[in-house]
Every structure is written in structure tokens, then in C-alpha cells.
Design an enzyme around this catalytic site. Sequence first.
Site, PDB file in Angstrom:
ATOM      1  CG  ASP A  30      80.228  18.783 135.134  1.00  0.00           C
ATOM      2  OD1 ASP A  30      79.353  18.756 134.241  1.00  0.00           O
ATOM      3  OD2 ASP A  30      81.440  18.887 134.895  1.00  0.00           O
ATOM      4  CG  ASN A  85      90.190  16.939 130.621  1.00  0.00           C
ATOM      5  OD1 ASN A  85      90.650  15.823 130.826  1.00  0.00           O
ATOM      6  ND2 ASN A  85      88.907  17.194 130.662  1.00  0.00           N
ATOM      7  CD  GLN A  92      91.820  23.245 129.565  1.00  0.00           C
ATOM      8  OE1 GLN A  92      92.953  22.886 129.253  1.00  0.00           O
ATOM      9  NE2 GLN A  92      91.599  24.273 130.370  1.00  0.00           N
ATOM     10  CB  VAL A  94      85.768  25.542 130.269  1.00  0.00           C
ATOM     11  CG1 VAL A  94      85.785  26.913 130.944  1.00  0.00           C
ATOM     12  CG2 VAL A  94      84.359  25.165 129.836  1.00  0.00           C
ATOM     13  CG  HIS A  98      87.907  22.723 134.701  1.00  0.00           C
ATOM     14  ND1 HIS A  98      88.415  23.375 133.585  1.00  0.00           N
ATOM     15  CD2 HIS A  98      87.242  21.651 134.230  1.00  0.00           C
ATOM     16  CE1 HIS A  98      88.079  22.709 132.493  1.00  0.00           C
ATOM     17  NE2 HIS A  98      87.374  21.646 132.862  1.00  0.00           N
ATOM     18  CB  ILE A  99      90.226  19.676 139.929  1.00  0.00           C
ATOM     19  CG1 ILE A  99      91.602  20.342 139.956  1.00  0.00           C
ATOM     20  CG2 ILE A  99      90.311  18.209 140.368  1.00  0.00           C
ATOM     21  CD1 ILE A  99      92.183  20.485 141.357  1.00  0.00           C
ATOM     22  CG  HIS A 100      86.305  17.225 135.400  1.00  0.00           C
ATOM     23  ND1 HIS A 100      85.019  17.443 134.954  1.00  0.00           N
ATOM     24  CD2 HIS A 100      87.129  17.818 134.503  1.00  0.00           C
ATOM     25  CE1 HIS A 100      85.071  18.136 133.829  1.00  0.00           C
ATOM     26  NE2 HIS A 100      86.337  18.376 133.536  1.00  0.00           N
TER      27      HIS A 100
END
Length: 112
Positions: A30, A85, A92, A94, A98-100
Site C-alpha cells: 500500500d 471496504n 472505499q 478505489v 481489494h483486501i487490505h
Amino acid sequence: MADTIFSKIISREIPANILFEDDQALAFADVNPQAPTHFLVIPKKPIPKLSDATREDQALLGHLLLVANNVAAEQGLTDFRLNVNNGAGASQTVFHLHIHVLGGRPFSWPPG
């Protein structure tokens, strides 16, 4: 689906610190880390948000979790947090699923 920063990372139009890649997924650091270790796992298939996933995405979603776990282990994490998110109201920004994956520090509950 419109181009996003993540689709541009997949196509290599934008550079990223890539930690993992296969034919289905990409994991990269990130650019605004919220923990000592913070990376994202994304599908190469453009799914705007989790609520847009369908039954046909079931295996892909499981694959993303396994990638998150494997890359976390490669990064030396034994304790880590996953965050997804879903929508602007959930922060969210973007609209490409996606997984943080965050680790390397203690986390409190409930999250902000």
C-alpha cells in the site's frame, strides 16, 4: 468498468511494489500504509466492490484470501488484520475489489 489505479497497476501503467502475482490475483504494498506491514490483494478480474461479486466468483474470492494469508506469512506476519471496504459509505475509494492486509502492530476493536 472504468479504469482504476488498480487496473493500471495490473497493466503496469503505474508502478507498484508487487509482492505476489499469478493469473488471478496481484498483491502489492500500500502506498499509504496504516501499519508497519500493509499490502493489498486484488483480483485481476475487475469487480468494483464485494457486493458486485457473483456465485461464479466464489473460487476467486477464496483464492484472494489464500493469497492474503500466504503473502502475510512471507512478510513474517503471524497476527494480521484483513479489511474489505464495500462502497463509499464504508470508505472505499478505489472501486476495484481489494483486501487490505495489515500487521506489525497491535489493533484495537472496534475499528474506527
